[in-house]
Motif scaffolding. Sequence first.
Motif, mmCIF file in Angstrom:
data_model
loop_
_atom_site.group_PDB
_atom_site.id
_atom_site.type_symbol
_atom_site.label_atom_id
_atom_site.label_comp_id
_atom_site.label_asym_id
_atom_site.label_seq_id
_atom_site.Cartn_x
_atom_site.Cartn_y
_atom_site.Cartn_z
ATOM 1 N N VAL A 153 6.803 -0.508 -2.885
ATOM 2 C CA VAL A 153 6.387 -0.801 -1.512
ATOM 3 C C VAL A 153 7.497 -0.423 -0.533
ATOM 4 O O VAL A 153 7.241 0.151 0.538
ATOM 5 N N ALA A 154 8.747 -0.722 -0.908
ATOM 6 C CA ALA A 154 9.879 -0.350 -0.044
ATOM 7 C C ALA A 154 9.923 1.161 0.151
ATOM 8 O O ALA A 154 10.146 1.660 1.266
ATOM 9 N N ARG A 155 9.697 1.892 -0.932
ATOM 10 C CA ARG A 155 9.699 3.353 -0.835
ATOM 11 C C ARG A 155 8.548 3.837 0.035
ATOM 12 O O ARG A 155 8.706 4.791 0.801
ATOM 13 N N LEU A 156 7.385 3.187 -0.079
ATOM 14 C CA LEU A 156 6.234 3.561 0.736
ATOM 15 C C LEU A 156 6.497 3.292 2.219
ATOM 16 O O LEU A 156 6.122 4.095 3.082
ATOM 17 N N ILE A 157 7.166 2.188 2.507
ATOM 18 C CA ILE A 157 7.518 1.863 3.898
ATOM 19 C C ILE A 157 8.515 2.888 4.437
ATOM 20 O O ILE A 157 8.390 3.367 5.566
#
Length: 374
Positions: A153-157
């Motif tokens: 999720v952090a990478r997607l953000i």
Amino acid sequence: MVSVEAVKERIKIGDFKGALEKASSIPNPLRRILALSLVMTEFPREEVLSEMLESLEKVSGTYEKAIAYSLVGRAFYLLNREEGGSFYFERAVSFAKSLPSPMLRGEALAGIARNLVLADRYSDAYILFAEAVDEIQRSRGLSSRALETLRRVARLIEKSADEIPNEKALAFYKLARDIYDSLFFKLQAKHLAEKIALIESVLKKGRPVVAELIEKGDIERAIEVMRFLPLEERAVEMLHLSYWLFLHERPYLARKVFNEALDLILIGKFRPMDGEIFSIAMRLLKIGRLEEPLILAGVVRDAGLASELLGEVAVAYARRGELAKARSIAEGIRDESVKRRVLKAVEGDEDVGHEQGLPLTRGGEGDRALSEDD
């Protein structure tokens, strides 16, 4: 069996009808909608949306419906049908929030948030990403799956922040940095902290920060933060960057950056100062680029300065022995005195060069009074 990758291959070669046909034949309805959304991105047509809506009826499972409805919502936005888009995004969020576990809710909300970013609904996307993180952290414990989900999720953000063309990206970068910090991913957190500091510097100081990056040859970071400049300043810095890339023998990227800058100038409701355009054009001429200065001459509003620039380009073509091209350019010069002087030079009546009287600037006229090295 047709795969999403096969659809991407058709899109890559510009065969959008073929891509649509392949996407429509994918058996799994959610994967079919995903493939159709890829087609819609490059080929926004009602027929693609119709296929997506038909496939939507066949999607089963609450999580799958949440993702599918958000993909359809984004498709509506691509067709400038915001009311329909809002409806499907709202349904998607409703499905996501009805999921039984915090982990699933978080994963679904993050997927919807990503599609909101792609629909240019940045504020709504940020709220959903933050909610997704909260949900996943609630189920975190010692679960390796929860940790891995948070990392994804952090990478997607972070990826979403890279695609947001204004200062709203900062909030996304900070959210991703905080997640990395909580996971003790120190390198990722440090990288984002440095990026945030650089963006804040650009927002505060403007063009000088980007100009310094270009001067140092830090091209990747210069390109990364240019989007935080006002459009007019961004266009000029992109032209400076294009010159730097031509100078350092990276013509493909140089031309790409030049064309993007030109698009900003021609599509935007602004024009950079004529003197700056003239100065960049002269630098390009000095390193043997002729086509780009010729194009820039059409951007310069002042007839006198545009004529001088066209004269310089015509003389440069004459030096190359391309006399027909040089004459054609010279004939298009609006200032009659410059035209006569350039035609004489092109025809060989005078030495071809600045010594024959073609001035670099016509000093004393506002922003046009710049040296070629300004």
